[in-house]
Design a protein around this motif. Structure first.
Motif, PDB file in Angstrom:
ATOM      1  N   THR A   1       0.843  -1.048  -0.052  1.00 30.74           N
ATOM      2  CA  THR A   1       0.036  -0.017   0.085  1.00 30.74           C
ATOM      3  C   THR A   1       0.911   1.224   0.151  1.00 30.74           C
ATOM      4  O   THR A   1       0.558   2.262  -0.667  1.00 30.74           O
ATOM      5  CB  THR A   1      -0.790  -0.003   1.263  1.00 30.74           C
ATOM      6  N   LEU A   2       1.875   1.406   0.983  1.00 31.32           N
ATOM      7  CA  LEU A   2       2.856   2.327   0.896  1.00 31.32           C
ATOM      8  C   LEU A   2       3.240   2.717  -0.309  1.00 31.32           C
ATOM      9  O   LEU A   2       3.670   3.711  -0.895  1.00 31.32           O
ATOM     10  CB  LEU A   2       3.683   2.066   1.845  1.00 31.32           C
ATOM     11  N   ILE A   3       3.884   1.481  -1.086  1.00 35.25           N
ATOM     12  CA  ILE A   3       4.448   1.890  -2.113  1.00 35.25           C
ATOM     13  C   ILE A   3       3.737   2.309  -3.374  1.00 35.25           C
ATOM     14  O   ILE A   3       4.093   3.077  -4.365  1.00 35.25           O
ATOM     15  CB  ILE A   3       5.284   0.495  -2.644  1.00 35.25           C
ATOM     16  N   TYR A   4       2.446   1.652  -3.226  1.00 41.91           N
ATOM     17  CA  TYR A   4       1.484   2.339  -4.227  1.00 41.91           C
ATOM     18  C   TYR A   4       1.193   3.720  -4.196  1.00 41.91           C
ATOM     19  O   TYR A   4       1.202   4.441  -5.082  1.00 41.91           O
ATOM     20  CB  TYR A   4       0.130   1.609  -4.193  1.00 41.91           C
ATOM     21  N   LEU A   5       0.940   4.059  -2.795  1.00 42.06           N
ATOM     22  CA  LEU A   5       0.865   5.519  -2.811  1.00 42.06           C
ATOM     23  C   LEU A   5       1.880   6.269  -3.169  1.00 42.06           C
ATOM     24  O   LEU A   5       1.885   7.334  -3.578  1.00 42.06           O
ATOM     25  CB  LEU A   5       0.689   5.587  -1.077  1.00 42.06           C
ATOM     26  N   ASN A   6       3.045   5.729  -2.559  1.00 41.43           N
ATOM     27  CA  ASN A   6       4.276   6.632  -3.232  1.00 41.43           C
ATOM     28  C   ASN A   6       4.430   6.685  -4.606  1.00 41.43           C
ATOM     29  O   ASN A   6       4.785   7.874  -5.099  1.00 41.43           O
ATOM     30  CB  ASN A   6       5.600   5.786  -2.720  1.00 41.43           C
ATOM     31  N   LYS A   7       4.207   5.679  -5.499  1.00 44.97           N
ATOM     32  CA  LYS A   7       4.070   5.682  -6.970  1.00 44.97           C
ATOM     33  C   LYS A   7       3.136   6.699  -7.153  1.00 44.97           C
ATOM     34  O   LYS A   7       3.513   7.661  -8.318  1.00 44.97           O
ATOM     35  CB  LYS A   7       3.631   4.488  -7.323  1.00 44.97           C
ATOM     36  N   SER A   8       1.945   6.819  -6.791  1.00 37.30           N
ATOM     37  CA  SER A   8       0.867   7.667  -7.442  1.00 37.30           C
ATOM     38  C   SER A   8       1.087   9.139  -6.984  1.00 37.30           C
ATOM     39  O   SER A   8       0.610  10.056  -7.492  1.00 37.30           O
ATOM     40  CB  SER A   8      -0.516   7.130  -6.861  1.00 37.30           C
ATOM     41  N   THR A   9       2.084   9.484  -5.850  1.00 35.78           N
ATOM     42  CA  THR A   9       2.516  11.001  -5.709  1.00 35.78           C
ATOM     43  C   THR A   9       3.660  11.184  -6.328  1.00 35.78           C
ATOM     44  O   THR A   9       4.422  12.048  -5.972  1.00 35.78           O
ATOM     45  CB  THR A   9       2.621  11.077  -4.162  1.00 35.78           C
ATOM     46  N   GLY A  10       4.397  10.295  -7.328  1.00 33.71           N
ATOM     47  CA  GLY A  10       5.563  10.317  -7.729  1.00 33.71           C
ATOM     48  C   GLY A  10       6.713  10.480  -6.910  1.00 33.71           C
ATOM     49  O   GLY A  10       7.620  11.080  -7.170  1.00 33.71           O
ATOM     50  N   GLY A  11       6.714   9.426  -5.982  1.00 39.35           N
ATOM     51  CA  GLY A  11       7.927   9.448  -5.028  1.00 39.35           C
ATOM     52  C   GLY A  11       7.795  10.439  -3.601  1.00 39.35           C
ATOM     53  O   GLY A  11       8.737  10.386  -2.942  1.00 39.35           O
ATOM     54  N   LEU A  12       6.706  11.390  -3.712  1.00 43.61           N
ATOM     55  CA  LEU A  12       6.849  12.223  -2.658  1.00 43.61           C
ATOM     56  C   LEU A  12       6.418  11.505  -1.363  1.00 43.61           C
ATOM     57  O   LEU A  12       6.848  12.234  -0.502  1.00 43.61           O
ATOM     58  CB  LEU A  12       5.723  13.307  -2.959  1.00 43.61           C
ATOM     59  N   LEU A  13       5.926  10.429  -1.312  1.00 47.16           N
ATOM     60  CA  LEU A  13       5.516   9.992   0.194  1.00 47.16           C
ATOM     61  C   LEU A  13       6.600   9.783   0.706  1.00 47.16           C
ATOM     62  O   LEU A  13       6.534  10.072   1.928  1.00 47.16           O
ATOM     63  CB  LEU A  13       4.666   8.574  -0.171  1.00 47.16           C
ATOM     64  N   PHE A  14       7.681   8.976   0.322  1.00 47.50           N
ATOM     65  CA  PHE A  14       8.724   8.682   1.131  1.00 47.50           C
ATOM     66  C   PHE A  14       9.708  10.113   1.573  1.00 47.50           C
ATOM     67  O   PHE A  14      10.127   9.958   2.691  1.00 47.50           O
ATOM     68  CB  PHE A  14       9.575   7.695   0.292  1.00 47.50           C
ATOM     69  N   VAL A  15       9.431  11.051   0.556  1.00 46.67           N
ATOM     70  CA  VAL A  15      10.020  12.167   1.037  1.00 46.67           C
ATOM     71  C   VAL A  15       9.405  12.945   2.361  1.00 46.67           C
ATOM     72  O   VAL A  15       9.885  13.303   3.325  1.00 46.67           O
ATOM     73  CB  VAL A  15       9.875  13.235  -0.133  1.00 46.67           C
ATOM     74  N   PHE A  16       8.028  12.813   2.037  1.00 50.36           N
ATOM     75  CA  PHE A  16       7.355  13.322   3.365  1.00 50.36           C
ATOM     76  C   PHE A  16       7.703  12.554   4.518  1.00 50.36           C
ATOM     77  O   PHE A  16       7.805  13.057   5.677  1.00 50.36           O
ATOM     78  CB  PHE A  16       5.830  13.130   3.061  1.00 50.36           C
ATOM     79  N   VAL A  17       7.330  11.226   4.612  1.00 50.59           N
ATOM     80  CA  VAL A  17       7.819  10.354   5.637  1.00 50.59           C
ATOM     81  C   VAL A  17       9.139  10.562   6.210  1.00 50.59           C
ATOM     82  O   VAL A  17       9.499  10.914   7.363  1.00 50.59           O
ATOM     83  CB  VAL A  17       7.843   9.005   5.395  1.00 50.59           C
TER      84      VAL A  17
END
Lengths: 351, 323
Positions: A198-214
């Motif tokens: 799920t995390l990886i899917y979310l990350n992909k749909s935000t263009g890699g931004l999720l991990f930056v936020f985390v």
């Protein structure tokens, strides 16, 4: 007319819009802030970037990932070598007063022939998202943690603050980098199941931004937690909290209705001064290819892409660099202005 | 004070262990191993098994961890998989002094520039000079190193050709293990990277010094000192300066931590063979021992810096007592 009345009239005549009422501390601070030209300029610039990010498709002639490989590494203000049909089909500015942008690179093009101006315009979205989401995450975690610690007091407070002290001694950035590498490696493996999926899917749909936020959120809530705790400690002994408790208010009510409204202002000002740091951290992560995923444009990633041809194509680095600097400057001006405005209010009250 | 320092160092031990453990688990949890030869022909299974046994990677993780920690105490940081002729210790010995030189020179430049500028601005409060200094400080604080570095390289190294573009001008052996010879080669190589890192820091320090000194100058004891008829210079140097530096000391910790962050950007862009660059270039590989050891080193630097700041804090502000 008594002298007091005369004085009141004098004051109110100068500020007819506030006739019959005093000025709240908030209004005082607002006045102070408005007088600070540089801070206001910063705010105007930030609003400009917000508008740019919102209307990015209309402000950029081409899409941020659109390649035009015959025209790679074009200098700024040079012409495209493309057919009319291509421009008509792909350029957002075709048949508008800005049509020249369809045949001219405003800021040149990068190694893959993508219009640099369009990428810079879309890059505002990443920087602003990081600025606001990361500070939101930091405030939410820090405020919750600090408020609980400060309000509970005693042993709970002691343990919670020892945890913060402990985390302060951990070199967060290298560990965040390792975590990001781990996530990215899993994403490349194509993990699609469970929590990580799920995390990886979310990350992909935000263009890699999720991990930056985390990454940024995990880095920055510690200071906020300490500040929030300090503020709660100083407010929870105040008379109005005592009064609320005396009429039987529950803890949750006191925290949400009495404590947080009082402490949130100074904390937000502190947080606004941390925003340039967040934007910079995103740029650094993107610089070492751990930030956004290509082709999502981020100023840091653009500097990374252009840096290897600095000698022949300095514009590939300088344009995103100038954008990054101006944005940082605007947020710094705003933060300094906010702090000065509210400090002046506090000073005024003391005297 | 000594007891306090010893207690802090004892508290640091579990922190360090946790940092190593977290990094160790993370690097081992990553998919793929050091001998999977990404991008090349896959390694035959039987050779891979032999190699993994050779480096002890076939053992259970807790045993590997215990052995790693035990070896560190003996000064052995483990092997390199991709460069078998070198150990992690060799890499650290090559890169660590360079990073320390870069960082310390930048801190020195930051203080030597920042404190006098801040004092001058505060003594000329609300004059044109003050405005210019304040504005310049905000400007330099706002140019991130990631922009400053390419700008400096392009203007001073590529266009004007005043300074060399890359590499580092100091070579071992160093005095005390890290102090380089201050010759022309060192200065010409260090000038741009130190400028890129040091100016932002100088700007921040100047701003804090100015604010601190302004605050102190309006306090009662300064008025007393002036009323006694002391010379202005004595008032500033003896009475005001030390107290005005308290806010500067409080940011030293974050500054040093930021320096660790900042240094790998600078090392990458100026192609300096420092620790940060080594760390970043190894992230795509599975150099378990190198990565864990470098994170450990970062942790030690951070703990040392925080301790130093607290000790200095007690020194500039005698009201603070650690017991």
């Amino acid at each position: 007319m008594s002298p007091e009345k005369q004085l009141e009239k004098l004051v109110n005549d100068e500020n007819p819009e506030q006739y019959g009422q005093g000025r709240s501390p908030m209004q005082d601070a607002y006045r102070e802030f408005r007088r600070n030209i540089i801070a206001v300029a910063g705010v105007i610039f930030i609003i400009g970037i917000l508008l740019t990010a919102t209307f990015a498709p209309f402000l950029s002639p081409y899409g941020f990932a659109q390649q035009n490989t015959l025209n790679n590494r074009a200098k700024p203000f040079t012409g495209y070598d493309i057919t009319e049909e291509y421009a008509e089909e792909n350029c957002h500015w075709y048949n508008t007063p800005l049509e020249w942008g369809c045949t001219t690179f405003i800021a040149g093009s990068d190694a893959l022939g993508r219009d640099l101006w369009s990428r810079m315009v879309y890059g505002t979205r990443v920087s602003l998202a990081v600025a606001f989401v990361a500070s939101g995450v930091s405030v939410i975690i820090g405020l919750t943690y600090g408020t609980i610690a400060g309000f509970a007091g005693g042993r709970v407070d002691n343990i919670m603050m020892r945890v913060v002290d402990f985390l302060y001694a951990v070199p967060t950035l290298p560990i965040i980098i390792m975590m990001t590498v781990y996530f990215k490696a899993l994403a490349r493996r194509g993990v699609t199941t469970g929590f990580m999926g799920t995390l990886i899917y979310l990350n992909k749909s935000t263009g890699g931004l999720l991990f930056v936020f985390v990454a940024i959120g995990a880095l920055n809530w510690l200071g906020m937690a300490r500040q929030a705790r300090g503020q709660v400690l100083s407010y929870k002994e105040k008379e109005f909290v005592e009064a609320a408790r005396a009429i039987g208010a529950k803890d949750g009510h006191i925290i949400t209705k009495h404590l947080i409204p009082n402490i949130i202002g100074p904390l937000l000002i502190l947080e606004s001064m941390a925003i340039p740091g967040y934007i910079y951290t995103e740029a650094v992560l993107s610089l070492i290819s751990l930030g956004v995923d290509p082709p999502t444009p981020s100023w840091g990633a653009m500097i990374n892409e252009g840096y290897s041809t600095l000698r022949s194509n300095p514009h590939l680095v300088m344009f995103p660099g100038v954008a990054l600097t101006l944005t940082t400057l605007a947020f710094n001006f705003m933060g300094d202005g906010l702090r000065d405005a509210f400090d002046a209010r506090l000073r005024g009250r003391k005297l | 004070m000594l007891r306090y320092i010893i207690r802090r160092l004892l508290i640091a031990i579990p922190v360090v262990l946790l940092v190593i453990l977290a990094t160790f688990v993370l690097v081992h949890a990553m998919p793929g191993g050091p001998f999977d030869a990404v991008g090349m022909k896959a390694m035959p299974e039987h050779i891979k098994i032999v190699l993994e046994r050779r480096y002890g990677l076939d053992k259970p993780l807790y045993e590997q961890f215990a052995r790693y920690v035990f070896n560190i105490l003996k000064g052995d940081f483990g092997p390199m998989f991709r460069q078998p002729s070198q150990t992690v210790r060799d890499i650290i010995e090559q890169t660590f002094p360079i990073s320390i030189q870069l960082g310390l020179t930048s801190i020195v430049v930051g203080f030597v520039l920042g404190i006098p500028i801040g004092i001058i601005a505060a003594l000329n409060h609300n004059s044109l000079l003050d405005y210019i200094v304040t504005f310049t400080a905000v400007l330099f604080r706002s140019i991130p190193p990631i922009v400053m570095a390419p700008l400096l390289i392009y203007v001073f190294a590529v266009q004007l050709d005043w300074f060399p573009v890359a590499f580092w001008g100091a070579h071992p052996p160093f005095f005390l293990g890290f102090i380089p010879k201050l010759n022309g080669e060192y200065i010409s190589h260090a000038f741009l990277p130190v400028f890129a890192m040091g100016t932002g820091m100088a700007a921040g320090i100047a701003r804090l010094t100015r604010a601190g000194l302004l605050d102190v100058l309006s306090s009662d004891y300064i008025r007393t000192a002036r009323a006694k008829g002391l010379r202005e210079r004595t008032v500033i140097v003896v009475h005001a300066l030390k107290n005005s530096l308290i806010p500067v000391v409080t940011v030293l910790g974050p500054l040093i931590a930021g320096l660790i962050t900042g240094s790998f950007v600078i090392e990458l862009m100026f192609a300096i063979n420092g620790m940060g660059r080594r760390f970043v270039t190894s992230i795509g590989q599975r150099e378990y021992f190198l990565q864990t050891s470098l994170v450990l080193l970062y942790g030690l630097i951070l703990i040392g810096a925080n301790l130093l700041v607290d000790v200095m804090y007690a020194w500039v502000d005698p009201r603070i007592r650690y017991d």
